[in-house]
Design a protein around this motif. Structure first.
Motif, PDB file in Angstrom:
ATOM      1  N   LYS A  16     -31.413  -1.242  25.255  1.00  0.00           N
ATOM      2  CA  LYS A  16     -30.956  -1.633  26.369  1.00  0.00           C
ATOM      3  C   LYS A  16     -29.732  -0.097  26.137  1.00  0.00           C
ATOM      4  O   LYS A  16     -28.644  -0.529  26.192  1.00  0.00           O
ATOM      5  N   ARG A  51     -27.082   1.397  27.512  1.00  0.00           N
ATOM      6  CA  ARG A  51     -25.419   1.553  27.859  1.00  0.00           C
ATOM      7  C   ARG A  51     -24.182   2.240  27.595  1.00  0.00           C
ATOM      8  O   ARG A  51     -24.309   2.724  26.454  1.00  0.00           O
ATOM      9  N   ASP A  74     -21.515   2.327  24.857  1.00  0.00           N
ATOM     10  CA  ASP A  74     -20.510   1.839  24.267  1.00  0.00           C
ATOM     11  C   ASP A  74     -20.357   3.026  23.150  1.00  0.00           C
ATOM     12  O   ASP A  74     -21.903   4.048  22.604  1.00  0.00           O
ATOM     13  N   ALA A  76     -28.941  -4.481  21.614  1.00  0.00           N
ATOM     14  CA  ALA A  76     -28.579  -4.663  23.477  1.00  0.00           C
ATOM     15  C   ALA A  76     -27.641  -5.428  23.073  1.00  0.00           C
ATOM     16  O   ALA A  76     -27.170  -6.436  24.222  1.00  0.00           O
TER      17      ALA A  76
END
Length: 413
Positions: A79, A81, A83, A311
């Motif tokens: 997923k 994102r 980070d 994720a």
């Protein structure tokens, strides 16, 4: 000399560490933020798989991952994102996805997993409790020539490691597994399988009966550090002191590591399972090659499982991914139709994934009495016994059964 040992984490790694530490005469306590009835140790395929000598970080995985990351039904889903920990993990994954890494890792993985399988056999033979442990091997089944070629290359790598692998023709496969629709398979005879739910429950009960203390539904909040040693830990319910600490908290290990000032690159890889509590006619554990789906005939039911969903740690069940596992089952087993109720009963677990496909096992250099045992990805069940044995040897100041260098905590620093 007997030591007071606290283990954070009651999954397969934590319980096996407790088992072997107990055998060495140590006083053992296990803390878990849940109740040891769910998670990756309960929903995995139950394989003890010397066949899986190729690490997750392998040539082609990055390109495949980029293609699949936009498809939520794909076997591997990352997923997107923002980070920083994920970026660091992905950068190192890319760095190690090489043929050189596969070549150097294969013998390490093979020796590690065979040791674990043999230790499983020892527990079975000891008779301390009864559980399913079958040496029926594993079928890597395929339906297309493309995947026959892929599996043939993997089989050659396994044979070079001394593993017993046979090619099974379509006719032979039909005799072994009448319900399966496939063109053939590579049969790994060194593999074994178990029923994880049953083993976990019985091991937990056995350890309690032998004096291991369990503190369940209890979350570790903080640590007290003095002169490069952890003197005690603080939970949301109490304070515990100890001589040695083992962090075996799976996908939560990196969170614990941060509290200790330790850098640990671990990402949570969510996997799903569907159980069929009815006769399926399936006789052998198998991986459906084109679909990356695992099949296990367990004690009283058949399990279908798979997917690697990176994720973060979240409790949402992605129905798209579960439904895909159900569809995959029917592709190779046309007579099996998984019902909506069976899909609704699906469960998941988080597998701790390191960037190079090898776990982290050993002492922290900066803290004299802290040990980590995590990062096994899909191989936690396959390598859990050996990991517990290694942890007990480290803490007991004994020569370890395997060279720990490949599992170093500092290898990405």
């Amino acid at each position: 000399m007997s030591k007071k040992v606290v283990i954070i984490g009651g999954g397969i790694i934590g319980l096996n560490s407790a088992y072997y530490l107990l055998k060495e005469g140590h006083e053992v306590s296990v803390i878990d933020q849940f109740d040891i009835t769910s998670g990756a140790s309960f929903v995995n395929a139950g394989y003890i798989s010397p066949s899986h000598v190729t690490p997750l970080a392998a040539p082609g995985m990055v390109a495949s991952g980029i293609k699949m990351m936009f498809n939520q039904a794909s076997p591997f889903y990352l997923k997107p994102r923002f980070d920083l920990d994920l970026f660091r993990w992905a950068w190192n994954f890319n760095k190690f996805a090489t043929a050189k890494h596969v070549k150097s890792s294969a013998p390490v993985i093979k020796d590690f997993t065979i040791l674990s399988r043999d230790l499983f056999q020892e527990i079975k033979d000891s008779g301390i409790f009864d559980f399913q442990f079958e040496r029926k091997g594993l079928l890597m089944s395929y339906q297309t020539s493309k995947f026959e070629d892929k599996e043939a290359r993997l089989a050659d790598l396994a044979k070079k490691q001394g593993l017993d692998v046979k090619h099974i023709s379509k006719r032979e496969l039909k005799e072994m597994e009448p319900e399966m629709k496939a063109e053939g398979a590579f049969y790994y005879l060194d593999d074994a399988h178990t029923t994880p739910d049953d083993f976990m429950k019985k091991m937990h009960y056995y350890l309690k009966s032998k004096g291991v203390r369990f503190y369940l539904n209890e979350k570790v909040i903080d640590f007290e550090i003095n002169s490069q040693k952890i003197t005690h830990l603080i939970t949301d319910k109490q304070q515990l002191d100890f001589d040695e600490l083992v962090v075996a908290s799976g996908s939560w290990s990196s969170i614990v590591a941060k509290k200790l000032g330790v850098k640990l690159l671990v990402q949570a890889g969510k996997g799903y399972r569907i159980n069929l509590y009815r006769k399926t006619g399936i006789n052998y554990p198998a991986i459906l090659s084109e679909l990356n789906t695992a099949v296990s005939p367990m004690d009283g039911f058949t399990r279908f499982g798979g997917t690697m969903e990176i994720a973060g740690i979240n409790t949402k069940i992605n129905k798209i991914r579960v439904e895909q596992i159900a569809k995959n089952a029917t592709v190779f087993y046309p007579n099996i139709k998984i019902s909506e109720e069976e899909i609704k009963d699906a469960d998941y677990g988080f597998r701790p994934v390191s960037p190079d496909g090898l776990p982290f096992i050993g002492k922290v250099k900066s803290l004299k009495n802290v040990n980590f045992a995590t990062g096994h990805a899909m191989m936690g069940w396959s390598q859990g016994q050996a990991t517990g044995k290694l942890i007990s040897e480290i803490i007991s100041d004994k020569k370890t059964s395997l060279n720990l260098e490949p599992f170093s905590l500092e290898r990405f620093n």
